[in-house]
Design a protein around this motif. Structure first.
Motif, PDB file in Angstrom:
ATOM      1  N   LEU A 357       0.915  -1.150  -0.003  1.00  0.00           N
ATOM      2  CA  LEU A 357       0.074  -0.150  -0.059  1.00  0.00           C
ATOM      3  C   LEU A 357       0.891   1.345  -0.036  1.00  0.00           C
ATOM      4  O   LEU A 357       0.371   2.436  -0.043  1.00  0.00           O
ATOM      5  CB  LEU A 357      -1.043   0.001   1.147  1.00  0.00           C
ATOM      6  CG  LEU A 357      -1.996  -0.969   1.023  1.00  0.00           C
ATOM      7  CD1 LEU A 357      -1.807  -2.283   1.300  1.00  0.00           C
ATOM      8  CD2 LEU A 357      -3.108  -0.549   2.196  1.00  0.00           C
ATOM      9  N   GLY A 358       2.028   1.233  -0.009  1.00  0.00           N
ATOM     10  CA  GLY A 358       3.113   2.335  -0.229  1.00  0.00           C
ATOM     11  C   GLY A 358       3.398   2.936   1.206  1.00  0.00           C
ATOM     12  O   GLY A 358       3.073   2.318   2.234  1.00  0.00           O
ATOM     13  N   ARG A 359       4.347   4.206   1.137  1.00  0.00           N
ATOM     14  CA  ARG A 359       4.719   4.721   2.333  1.00  0.00           C
ATOM     15  C   ARG A 359       3.692   5.872   2.721  1.00  0.00           C
ATOM     16  O   ARG A 359       3.389   6.480   1.527  1.00  0.00           O
ATOM     17  CB  ARG A 359       6.023   5.314   2.113  1.00  0.00           C
ATOM     18  CG  ARG A 359       7.177   4.489   2.066  1.00  0.00           C
ATOM     19  CD  ARG A 359       8.463   4.903   1.627  1.00  0.00           C
ATOM     20  NE  ARG A 359       8.890   5.807   2.620  1.00  0.00           N
ATOM     21  CZ  ARG A 359      10.066   6.701   2.684  1.00  0.00           C
ATOM     22  NH1 ARG A 359      10.915   6.163   1.713  1.00  0.00           N
ATOM     23  NH2 ARG A 359      10.387   7.221   3.499  1.00  0.00           N
ATOM     24  N   GLY A 360       3.514   6.150   4.008  1.00  0.00           N
ATOM     25  CA  GLY A 360       2.695   7.394   4.234  1.00  0.00           C
ATOM     26  C   GLY A 360       3.383   8.524   3.868  1.00  0.00           C
ATOM     27  O   GLY A 360       4.731   8.597   3.918  1.00  0.00           O
ATOM     28  N   LYS A 364       1.156  13.788  -1.271  1.00  0.00           N
ATOM     29  CA  LYS A 364       1.645  12.586  -2.198  1.00  0.00           C
ATOM     30  C   LYS A 364       2.298  13.100  -3.269  1.00  0.00           C
ATOM     31  O   LYS A 364       3.321  12.676  -3.981  1.00  0.00           O
ATOM     32  CB  LYS A 364       0.555  11.719  -2.592  1.00  0.00           C
ATOM     33  CG  LYS A 364       0.120  10.689  -1.403  1.00  0.00           C
ATOM     34  CD  LYS A 364      -1.214   9.890  -1.791  1.00  0.00           C
ATOM     35  CE  LYS A 364      -1.306   8.939  -2.828  1.00  0.00           C
ATOM     36  NZ  LYS A 364      -2.312   8.290  -3.055  1.00  0.00           N
ATOM     37  N   LYS A 365       1.577  14.420  -3.902  1.00  0.00           N
ATOM     38  CA  LYS A 365       2.002  14.739  -5.363  1.00  0.00           C
ATOM     39  C   LYS A 365       3.518  15.312  -5.079  1.00  0.00           C
ATOM     40  O   LYS A 365       4.263  15.045  -6.104  1.00  0.00           O
ATOM     41  CB  LYS A 365       1.254  15.846  -5.664  1.00  0.00           C
ATOM     42  CG  LYS A 365      -0.103  15.604  -6.222  1.00  0.00           C
ATOM     43  CD  LYS A 365      -1.136  16.580  -6.758  1.00  0.00           C
ATOM     44  CE  LYS A 365      -2.228  16.287  -7.142  1.00  0.00           C
ATOM     45  NZ  LYS A 365      -3.361  17.171  -7.516  1.00  0.00           N
ATOM     46  N   LYS A 366       3.824  16.103  -4.023  1.00  0.00           N
ATOM     47  CA  LYS A 366       5.277  16.325  -3.861  1.00  0.00           C
ATOM     48  C   LYS A 366       6.092  15.392  -3.789  1.00  0.00           C
ATOM     49  O   LYS A 366       7.345  15.499  -4.158  1.00  0.00           O
ATOM     50  CB  LYS A 366       5.249  17.579  -2.836  1.00  0.00           C
ATOM     51  CG  LYS A 366       4.688  18.974  -3.005  1.00  0.00           C
ATOM     52  CD  LYS A 366       4.698  20.050  -1.849  1.00  0.00           C
ATOM     53  CE  LYS A 366       4.119  21.102  -2.182  1.00  0.00           C
ATOM     54  NZ  LYS A 366       4.461  22.158  -0.923  1.00  0.00           N
ATOM     55  N   SER A 367       5.577  14.285  -3.013  1.00  0.00           N
ATOM     56  CA  SER A 367       6.736  13.198  -2.694  1.00  0.00           C
ATOM     57  C   SER A 367       7.094  12.562  -3.951  1.00  0.00           C
ATOM     58  O   SER A 367       8.000  12.145  -4.161  1.00  0.00           O
ATOM     59  CB  SER A 367       5.667  12.138  -1.949  1.00  0.00           C
ATOM     60  OG  SER A 367       5.885  12.597  -0.537  1.00  0.00           O
ATOM     61  N   LYS A 368       6.106  12.284  -4.823  1.00  0.00           N
ATOM     62  CA  LYS A 368       6.328  11.579  -6.425  1.00  0.00           C
ATOM     63  C   LYS A 368       7.192  12.311  -6.860  1.00  0.00           C
ATOM     64  O   LYS A 368       8.213  11.870  -7.532  1.00  0.00           O
ATOM     65  CB  LYS A 368       5.049  11.420  -6.962  1.00  0.00           C
ATOM     66  CG  LYS A 368       4.234  10.188  -6.688  1.00  0.00           C
ATOM     67  CD  LYS A 368       2.990  10.161  -7.805  1.00  0.00           C
ATOM     68  CE  LYS A 368       2.516   8.787  -7.299  1.00  0.00           C
ATOM     69  NZ  LYS A 368       1.471   8.514  -8.219  1.00  0.00           N
ATOM     70  N   LEU A 374      15.058  11.567  -1.569  1.00  0.00           N
ATOM     71  CA  LEU A 374      14.922  13.043  -1.100  1.00  0.00           C
ATOM     72  C   LEU A 374      13.517  13.578  -0.436  1.00  0.00           C
ATOM     73  O   LEU A 374      13.323  14.466  -0.316  1.00  0.00           O
ATOM     74  CB  LEU A 374      15.416  13.882  -1.995  1.00  0.00           C
ATOM     75  CG  LEU A 374      16.862  13.780  -2.770  1.00  0.00           C
ATOM     76  CD1 LEU A 374      16.606  14.442  -4.373  1.00  0.00           C
ATOM     77  CD2 LEU A 374      17.889  14.198  -2.125  1.00  0.00           C
ATOM     78  N   ASP A 375      12.774  12.315  -0.045  1.00  0.00           N
ATOM     79  CA  ASP A 375      11.267  12.611   0.257  1.00  0.00           C
ATOM     80  C   ASP A 375      11.276  13.249   1.744  1.00  0.00           C
ATOM     81  O   ASP A 375      11.433  12.415   2.708  1.00  0.00           O
ATOM     82  CB  ASP A 375      10.494  11.485   0.011  1.00  0.00           C
ATOM     83  CG  ASP A 375       9.223  11.660   0.253  1.00  0.00           C
ATOM     84  OD1 ASP A 375       8.593  12.901   0.448  1.00  0.00           O
ATOM     85  OD2 ASP A 375       8.194  10.572   0.240  1.00  0.00           O
ATOM     86  N   THR A 376      11.295  14.438   1.951  1.00  0.00           N
ATOM     87  CA  THR A 376      11.021  15.023   3.261  1.00  0.00           C
ATOM     88  C   THR A 376       9.603  14.976   3.628  1.00  0.00           C
ATOM     89  O   THR A 376       9.134  15.202   4.981  1.00  0.00           O
ATOM     90  CB  THR A 376      11.560  16.652   3.255  1.00  0.00           C
ATOM     91  OG1 THR A 376      10.687  17.164   2.379  1.00  0.00           O
ATOM     92  CG2 THR A 376      12.958  16.758   3.000  1.00  0.00           C
ATOM     93  N   MET A 377       8.595  14.720   2.798  1.00  0.00           N
ATOM     94  CA  MET A 377       7.250  14.618   2.811  1.00  0.00           C
ATOM     95  C   MET A 377       6.823  13.316   3.595  1.00  0.00           C
ATOM     96  O   MET A 377       5.827  12.823   3.898  1.00  0.00           O
ATOM     97  CB  MET A 377       6.290  14.949   1.757  1.00  0.00           C
ATOM     98  CG  MET A 377       6.707  15.993   1.262  1.00  0.00           C
ATOM     99  SD  MET A 377       5.777  17.309   2.082  1.00  0.00           S
ATOM    100  CE  MET A 377       6.150  18.792   1.341  1.00  0.00           C
TER     101      MET A 377
END
Length: 890
Positions: A357-360, A364-368, A374-377
């Motif tokens: 089900l992926g990561r929290g 979501k849009k910024k994370s993609k 580099l995902d700070t979200m």
């Protein structure tokens, strides 16, 4: 001390383990015309087919984790520490090579030989079949520390060695000669790979350089560089595209065009950890990769730009799971939240039904856009979650709280993604307090509401469909301390909350009113409600477990015995057992009706989470520092297991955790102690001498004995039977219900055709037994013989007891005494009645004229009367109670 495997739960298999840090091996099976993939997972080797990425074989487990893997056409070679093993048929160890003093880190199959290099720089060439050392070369670590090994294509008996010093050596193994020394590039060699062209080898360096080198002329053909650290793996495409792929320690893959001599494209975050293995399938646009992030992926290159997409994959958690729960009522899916921040679903049926089900993520849009690294979200890992299937196709059915985070997230199982809503109290919508976070969640059985507890002691209700806040329990906070656990009952009547201050409170779900509050003996660390039976399990900080009945609101059971923090609890589907796991590495099963410990076993690492299947067939557990989810089968479903309370001095045994496939039955040595399992109870023929016991014979054997003459008349044929033209041959049989053939000796005796009167007057077995019983007074043998006969034979035997049938008065007396013994002992009661009735009917005239027999009959009459009066009284009493129960107004 109980023997391993004799308990309630048996190791079955592990879910979610697909890859480790050891590079995979690709093999081609000529007869099947198919490529197979061997991957080392822990102590065993998994073999997959590339076509479907389905597991086809799992090897037997080795004593330690596999650190090196290689394969040739017939065998798979795997090593741990200093020992090398060879597996045949992907399964059993057929060869063991012992001779190294240090850990083996390089392997190369080489025709009839296999080459291994250990970290002490000793190279050994083994003869595969004889397991003998063919050649041993010791290198000086200071001048040439072997770091890579390759057999160049078409180079007979030759191997190329790369070193940490940067130099390369070409050796002839047969003559044990160093043929050539390549000066190298002054940097340590990390990998060597044969190019599709003869004499050309790709050399990966620790600096990220890749040198494509011609070893025949010692010329560098081309040179590339990656910016992501040392080269971990290299592979060449062989389907007509001149492309070379190189892996990196950060999980990125670079693709180089060998004609244009430039970077073609790159696949970032192909794996979230270092790339262990990277292999192009010969002649196909497929790339297989595996990494230490527990993922195995097959990429296909069928799009523009030369980049690949995932065609098939198998992936589990890349960091240990922290909480596991069965999803739904069919017992086929297990939801698992891991320290890697992902929520995954594992199928107990087949790996192809696994979902991630992926990561929290906060956005979501910024994370993609930012990508994985580099995902700070990204949200912190999930600490607790609850799921419900009631409305999962309409809206989100899972709610989760995150480590140290105030917002709870919803997840959608059907869409396999994070849900639409972020659930947090309105007063914190703009402010982001550091010290306040969600601690416990539950979802109602209808799937409409989520109840969330906070570290401040407040408990809120949200609507799952809209995400709207629907109220709060208590004026401001429900508890003074942090919420340690909460539960909603099955009918949305009650909400039960537990606070760290040591109180349990019951609230009306709809009106939010406090119904009842009770103080606990110690601070609770967690609670679990079995909705069907209304039983609440409470784990305390003092390592005890309490069971509370929500109807009476009283603690009905208290269990102590754990010596560490209780990590998790689960109920059996019927609510009879409570299973707990603790940091003391034990898993204990408590029987609630009897209040006893009925099972206990130890595991290598403590179980952090437990869940039992709604169908009761498996117990699933997640462990400290283990990536897999272990399934334990409930042995009480398929074999006889002792559910007796364990003694106070019981020492639990350490149980080996399950491997990927169901455990094989290992033949146990005969000198082991007998297992303390329950012996199957066999009911005795008679429970007590004062009880009247019936025989287990069918009614047809005794009920119609008295009416045999009427039955014979009815069954008499209207016309005589016609003799068949050619009568078939029949093997003569002895009379009786069980067909037995006449032994050949008996037939041989009948040589004379003259009728012998002695043969006609022969005594039957029953008659002989009765005669013997007159002196011994033992009537078991004649009775057993009579029980084995059919109705007609019984009549025949009883007729033959009278003097005119070849019998005697003594034998008739003996028969009456046998009936007396049956009435005395009160067993085979109905047979005694039937045999006596037939005997009286056949021989009434003789019996009335013989004083000895009359005397015996009068004794029998008194016995019968006594027994029958006693039985009649019992029957009447029972009938009286039944009539009263039916008619009285209770």
């Amino acid at each position: 001390m109980a023997r391993e495997g004799a308990g309630l739960f048996a190791a079955f298999r592990v879910l979610g383990c697909f890859s480790g840090h050891v590079p995979h091996v690709l093999r081609y099976h000529g007869r099947h015309r198919e490529f197979y993939l061997a991957v080392a997972v822990g102590r065993s080797v998994h073999t997959y087919n590339v076509k479907k990425l389905g597991i086809v074989a799992v090897s037997n487990t080795l004593p330690q984790d596999i650190t090196c893997l290689a394969a040739d056409r017939m065998l798979i070679f795997a090593s741990y520490d200093s020992i090398l093993h060879a597996f045949a048929r992907n399964k059993e160890v057929v060869h063991t090579y012992e001779g190294h003093k240090a850990r083996i880190h390089l392997l190369q199959p080489f025709g009839d030989h296999v080459i291994s290099v250990d970290v002490d720089n000793v190279l050994i060439v083994w003869n595969i079949q004889s397991e003998e050392v063919y050649l041993q070369i010791d290198f000086d670590k200071a001048t040439f520390a072997v770091s890579a090994l390759l057999h160049p294509s078409t180079y007979l008996n030759k191997i190329l060695l790369g070193s940490e010093q940067g130099t390369l050596q070409l050796w002839n193994i047969r003559s044990n000669k160093l043929l050539y020394l390549f000066p190298g590039w002054g940097l340590a060699v990390t990998t060597l790979e044969q190019a599709p062209a003869v004499d050309v080898v790709a050399v990966g360096l620790v600096s990220g350089h890749i040198i494509v080198h011609n070893i025949k002329y010692d010329e560098t053909l081309m040179k590339f560089q990656q910016d992501w650290g040392p080269i971990t793996a290299i592979s060449f495409r062989t389907d007509g595209h001149p492309v070379m792929a190189a892996g990196s320690p950060v999980g990125h893959i670079a693709f180089w065009d060998l004609e244009e001599k430039k970077l073609m494209c790159q696949m970032q975050d192909a794996h979230s950890t270092a790339l262990a293995g990277l292999t192009f399938v010969p002649g196909e646009p497929l790339l297989i990769t595996n990494g230490a992030d527990n993922a195995l992926r097959v990429w296909i290159f069928d799009g523009p730009g030369g980049t690949g997409r995932v065609l098939r994959s198998r992936m589990g958690h890349s960091a240990p799971p922290t909480k596991v729960r069965y999803h739904g009522q069919n017992g086929k899916q297990i939801l698992s939240a891991g320290q890697d921040g992902t929520l995954q679903s594992f199928s107990t049926v087949h790996e192809k039904f696994n979902k991630s089900l992926g990561r929290g993520s906060i956005n979501k849009k910024k994370s993609k856009k930012k990508g994985l690294k580099l995902d700070t979200m990204a949200l912190p890992p999930i600490t607790s979650f609850a799921s419900e299937v009631a409305h999962q196709s309409d809206w989100d059915g899972i709610v989760a709280c995150h480590q140290g985070y105030i917002t709870c997230t919803t997840w959608n199982y059907q869409k396999t993604s994070m849900g639409a809503h972020k659930l947090r109290p309105e007063e914190f919508s703009k402010l982001k307090p550091v010290d306040i976070h969600a601690t416990a969640v539950d979802i109602t059985s209808c799937g409409n509401f989520a109840v969330i507890g906070m570290s401040t002691g407040q408990v809120d209700v949200y609507n799952m469909q809209s995400g709207i806040h629907r109220g709060r329990y208590g004026k401001e906070t429900a508890h003074e301390g942090a919420i340690r656990g909460l539960a909603v009952d099955g009918l949305n009547q009650l909400v039960i909350t537990a606070g760290s201050e040591g109180l349990i409170k019951f609230w009306k779900f709809k009106t939010k009113d406090l119904v009842y509050s009770t103080e606990l003996s110690s601070s609770p660390s967690g609670i679990l409600l079995h909705r069907d039976s209304g039983i609440l399990g409470i784990a305390f900080d003092d390592f005890t477990v309490g069971v509370l009945d929500i109807e009476t609101r009283k603690i009905v059971r208290t269990f102590s015995g754990h010596h560490g923090q209780i990590n998790d609890m689960t109920f059996s589907p019927d609510g009879r057992w409570l299973i707990t796991s603790s940091m003391d590495c034990s898993i204990k099963t408590w029987d609630l009706p009897s209040g006893c410990l009925i099972d206990c076993f130890l595991v290598d690492s403590a179980a952090v989470s437990l869940t039992m299947s709604p169908t009761g067939d498996f117990l699933a557990s997640a462990h400290v520092d283990n990536l897999g989810i272990y399934l334990w089968s409930n042995r009480s479903l398929y074999s006889l297991v002792s559910l007796r309370p364990l003694p106070a001095d019981y020492e639990p045994s350490l149980v080996t955790p399950p491997s990927t496939c169901p455990m094989q039955d290992v033949e146990e040595s005969g000198d082991e102690e007998p297992c303390d399992e329950m012996i199957e109870y066999v009911s005795p023929e008679q429970l007590g001498e004062q009880l009247v016991t019936l025989s287990l014979l069918p009614e047809s054997r005794w009920k119609n004995l008295i009416n045999l003459d009427i039955i014979k008349k009815k069954n008499k044929p209207r016309e005589p039977p016609k003799v068949p033209k050619s009568a078939p041959f029949f093997i003569p049989t002895l009379p009786g219900l069980i067909p037995r053939y006449v032994p050949p000796e008996e037939e041989n005796d009948r040589q004379s055709k003259v009728v012998n009167l002695g043969v006609l007057a022969q005594k039957s077995d029953f008659y002989i037994h009765l005669e013997e019983a007159l002196s011994t007074n033992e009537y078991k043998a004649p009775l057993d013989l009579l029980k084995s006969l059919g109705p007609s034979n019984i009549e025949l035997e009883l007729r033959g007891l009278a003097p005119e049938g070849g019998g005697s008065m003594e034998v008739m007396l003996s028969f009456l005494r046998m009936i007396g013994m049956m009435l005395n002992k009160r067993y085979n009661f109905e047979l005694a009645q039937a045999y006596l009735a037939l005997f009286l009917k056949l021989h009434l005239k003789i019996l009335s004229s013989e004083p000895k027999l009359l005397e015996e009959l009068s004794k029998l009459s008194m016995q019968l009367e006594e027994t029958w009066i006693h039985l009649q009284a019992l029957f009447n009493q029972s009938l009286c109670v039944l009539t009263y129960m039916k008619s009285a107004l209770l």
